[in-house]
Design a protein around this motif. Structure first.
Motif, PDB file in Angstrom:
ATOM      1  N   LEU A  58     -12.641   7.048   7.132  1.00  0.00           N
ATOM      2  CA  LEU A  58     -11.774   8.208   7.292  1.00  0.00           C
ATOM      3  C   LEU A  58     -10.474   7.819   7.995  1.00  0.00           C
ATOM      4  N   TYR A  59     -10.577   7.013   9.027  1.00  0.00           N
ATOM      5  CA  TYR A  59      -9.385   6.565   9.752  1.00  0.00           C
ATOM      6  C   TYR A  59      -8.478   5.717   8.855  1.00  0.00           C
ATOM      7  N   ALA A  60      -9.069   4.893   7.998  1.00  0.00           N
ATOM      8  CA  ALA A  60      -8.272   4.086   7.061  1.00  0.00           C
ATOM      9  C   ALA A  60      -7.453   4.982   6.138  1.00  0.00           C
ATOM     10  N   GLY A  61      -7.988   6.148   5.794  1.00  0.00           N
ATOM     11  CA  GLY A  61      -7.279   7.067   4.914  1.00  0.00           C
ATOM     12  C   GLY A  61      -6.397   8.070   5.639  1.00  0.00           C
ATOM     13  N   ALA A  62      -6.708   8.339   6.918  1.00  0.00           N
ATOM     14  CA  ALA A  62      -5.963   9.354   7.675  1.00  0.00           C
ATOM     15  C   ALA A  62      -4.864   8.736   8.537  1.00  0.00           C
ATOM     16  N   GLY A  63      -5.178   7.599   9.163  1.00  0.00           N
ATOM     17  CA  GLY A  63      -4.189   6.906   9.983  1.00  0.00           C
ATOM     18  C   GLY A  63      -3.906   7.527  11.329  1.00  0.00           C
ATOM     19  N   ILE A 104     -16.747  22.222   3.775  1.00  0.00           N
ATOM     20  CA  ILE A 104     -17.957  22.032   2.985  1.00  0.00           C
ATOM     21  C   ILE A 104     -17.683  22.639   1.612  1.00  0.00           C
ATOM     22  N   ARG A 105     -17.911  21.854   0.584  1.00  0.00           N
ATOM     23  CA  ARG A 105     -17.610  22.297  -0.779  1.00  0.00           C
ATOM     24  C   ARG A 105     -18.790  22.004  -1.690  1.00  0.00           C
ATOM     25  N   PRO A 106     -18.811  22.616  -2.874  1.00  0.00           N
ATOM     26  CA  PRO A 106     -19.859  22.295  -3.850  1.00  0.00           C
ATOM     27  C   PRO A 106     -19.723  20.829  -4.287  1.00  0.00           C
ATOM     28  N   LEU A 107     -20.843  20.228  -4.606  1.00  0.00           N
ATOM     29  CA  LEU A 107     -20.852  18.814  -4.957  1.00  0.00           C
ATOM     30  C   LEU A 107     -19.927  18.485  -6.127  1.00  0.00           C
ATOM     31  N   TYR A 108     -19.768  19.401  -7.062  1.00  0.00           N
ATOM     32  CA  TYR A 108     -18.935  19.117  -8.227  1.00  0.00           C
ATOM     33  C   TYR A 108     -17.450  18.966  -7.871  1.00  0.00           C
ATOM     34  N   GLU A 109     -17.069  19.256  -6.619  1.00  0.00           N
ATOM     35  CA  GLU A 109     -15.690  19.077  -6.176  1.00  0.00           C
ATOM     36  C   GLU A 109     -15.466  17.736  -5.480  1.00  0.00           C
ATOM     37  N   ALA A 110     -16.477  16.876  -5.460  1.00  0.00           N
ATOM     38  CA  ALA A 110     -16.369  15.584  -4.778  1.00  0.00           C
ATOM     39  C   ALA A 110     -15.245  14.734  -5.358  1.00  0.00           C
ATOM     40  N   LEU A 111     -14.524  14.082  -4.449  1.00  0.00           N
ATOM     41  CA  LEU A 111     -13.477  13.131  -4.820  1.00  0.00           C
ATOM     42  C   LEU A 111     -13.698  11.833  -4.051  1.00  0.00           C
ATOM     43  N   PRO A 112     -13.236  10.714  -4.586  1.00  0.00           N
ATOM     44  CA  PRO A 112     -13.321   9.476  -3.825  1.00  0.00           C
ATOM     45  C   PRO A 112     -12.661   9.645  -2.452  1.00  0.00           C
ATOM     46  N   GLY A 113     -13.332   9.150  -1.424  1.00  0.00           N
ATOM     47  CA  GLY A 113     -12.844   9.284  -0.059  1.00  0.00           C
ATOM     48  C   GLY A 113     -13.436  10.467   0.677  1.00  0.00           C
ATOM     49  N   ASP A 114     -14.183  11.322  -0.018  1.00  0.00           N
ATOM     50  CA  ASP A 114     -14.906  12.411   0.635  1.00  0.00           C
ATOM     51  C   ASP A 114     -16.216  11.859   1.212  1.00  0.00           C
ATOM     52  N   GLY A 160     -28.952  13.689   8.624  1.00  0.00           N
ATOM     53  CA  GLY A 160     -29.130  12.457   9.359  1.00  0.00           C
ATOM     54  C   GLY A 160     -28.482  11.225   8.763  1.00  0.00           C
ATOM     55  N   HIS A 161     -27.699  11.374   7.703  1.00  0.00           N
ATOM     56  CA  HIS A 161     -27.083  10.197   7.099  1.00  0.00           C
ATOM     57  C   HIS A 161     -25.761  10.593   6.440  1.00  0.00           C
ATOM     58  N   THR A 162     -24.744   9.749   6.618  1.00  0.00           N
ATOM     59  CA  THR A 162     -23.421  10.003   6.044  1.00  0.00           C
ATOM     60  C   THR A 162     -23.081   8.924   5.030  1.00  0.00           C
ATOM     61  N   LEU A 163     -22.666   9.363   3.847  1.00  0.00           N
ATOM     62  CA  LEU A 163     -22.255   8.475   2.759  1.00  0.00           C
ATOM     63  C   LEU A 163     -20.773   8.673   2.480  1.00  0.00           C
ATOM     64  N   VAL A 164     -20.123   7.616   2.028  1.00  0.00           N
ATOM     65  CA  VAL A 164     -18.728   7.674   1.601  1.00  0.00           C
ATOM     66  C   VAL A 164     -18.707   7.734   0.076  1.00  0.00           C
ATOM     67  N   HIS A 206     -15.381  17.757   1.954  1.00  0.00           N
ATOM     68  CA  HIS A 206     -14.168  17.443   1.199  1.00  0.00           C
ATOM     69  C   HIS A 206     -13.000  17.360   2.186  1.00  0.00           C
ATOM     70  N   ILE A 207     -12.292  16.237   2.183  1.00  0.00           N
ATOM     71  CA  ILE A 207     -11.142  16.073   3.070  1.00  0.00           C
ATOM     72  C   ILE A 207      -9.937  16.752   2.428  1.00  0.00           C
ATOM     73  N   GLU A 208      -9.375  17.696   3.150  1.00  0.00           N
ATOM     74  CA  GLU A 208      -8.262  18.483   2.622  1.00  0.00           C
ATOM     75  C   GLU A 208      -6.903  17.935   3.009  1.00  0.00           C
TER      76      GLU A 208
END
Length: 173
Positions: free
Chosen positions: A41-46, A90-100, A112-116, A155-157
């Protein structure tokens, strides 16, 4: 400011199966998945949010916000942040984008687990969303290969940054 999804995914691909020595590896003390997600997230947000207790930042293993390494606090920060740094919903799964980010609950009670998210199909589903993670180190692993009871997509807005020229906040999306 716009979230740089390409930079986030490039970081995830580079470090998914390795450890960046600039960050502590929390694998043996609770897991490293959200620490890795925060690095992505930091790599994408800065920009980090240095608000004590409720922010999202990493200075050292002993000087970091709970949101940097905790699954629940990571989600809470992103979905409630109105200050500096990345924010999402929090969004529906069908709205997933790379980096979410996708978080899994293995027991149906707590996450209990976070995926990129690295890649998605044209219509994102658990079998065509490819992810990366630490703790259960993986690269290009489909979501449906995990044995989970529930999932949520964060979803990162966008990213808000503080201007260096004034004390006012600059908000851009």
């Amino acid at each position: 400011m716009e979230y740089n999804r390409e930079a986030a995914v490039a970081y995830a691909r580079e470090w998914a199966l390795l450890r960046n020595p600039a960050y502590y590896d929390f694998e043996d003390i609770g897991g490293d998945c959200t620490n890795f997600a925060s690095q992505v997230l930091y790599a994408g947000a800065g920009v980090m949010n240095f608000t004590q207790y409720y922010g999202w930042y990493y200075i050292s293993p002993d000087d970091r916000a709970p949101a940097w390494t905790s699954v629940e606090y990571f989600a809470r920060f992103l979905t409630t942040n109105e200050g500096v740094g990345p924010y999402g919903s929090i969004r529906p799964l069908y709205e997933a984008l790379p980096g979410d980010f996708i978080q899994l609950s293995f027991d149906g009670v707590r996450f209990g687990h976070t995926l990129v998210v690295l890649e998605t199909g044209e219509f994102p589903t658990p079998d065509n969303i490819l992810t990366a993670s630490h703790t259960y180190d993986s690269l290009d692993r489909a979501v449906d290969t995990y044995n989970y009871m529930e999932l949520r997509l964060i979803h990162i807005e966008g990213v808000r940054e503080e201007t260096s020229h004034t004390n006012h906040m600059q908000y851009s999306e």
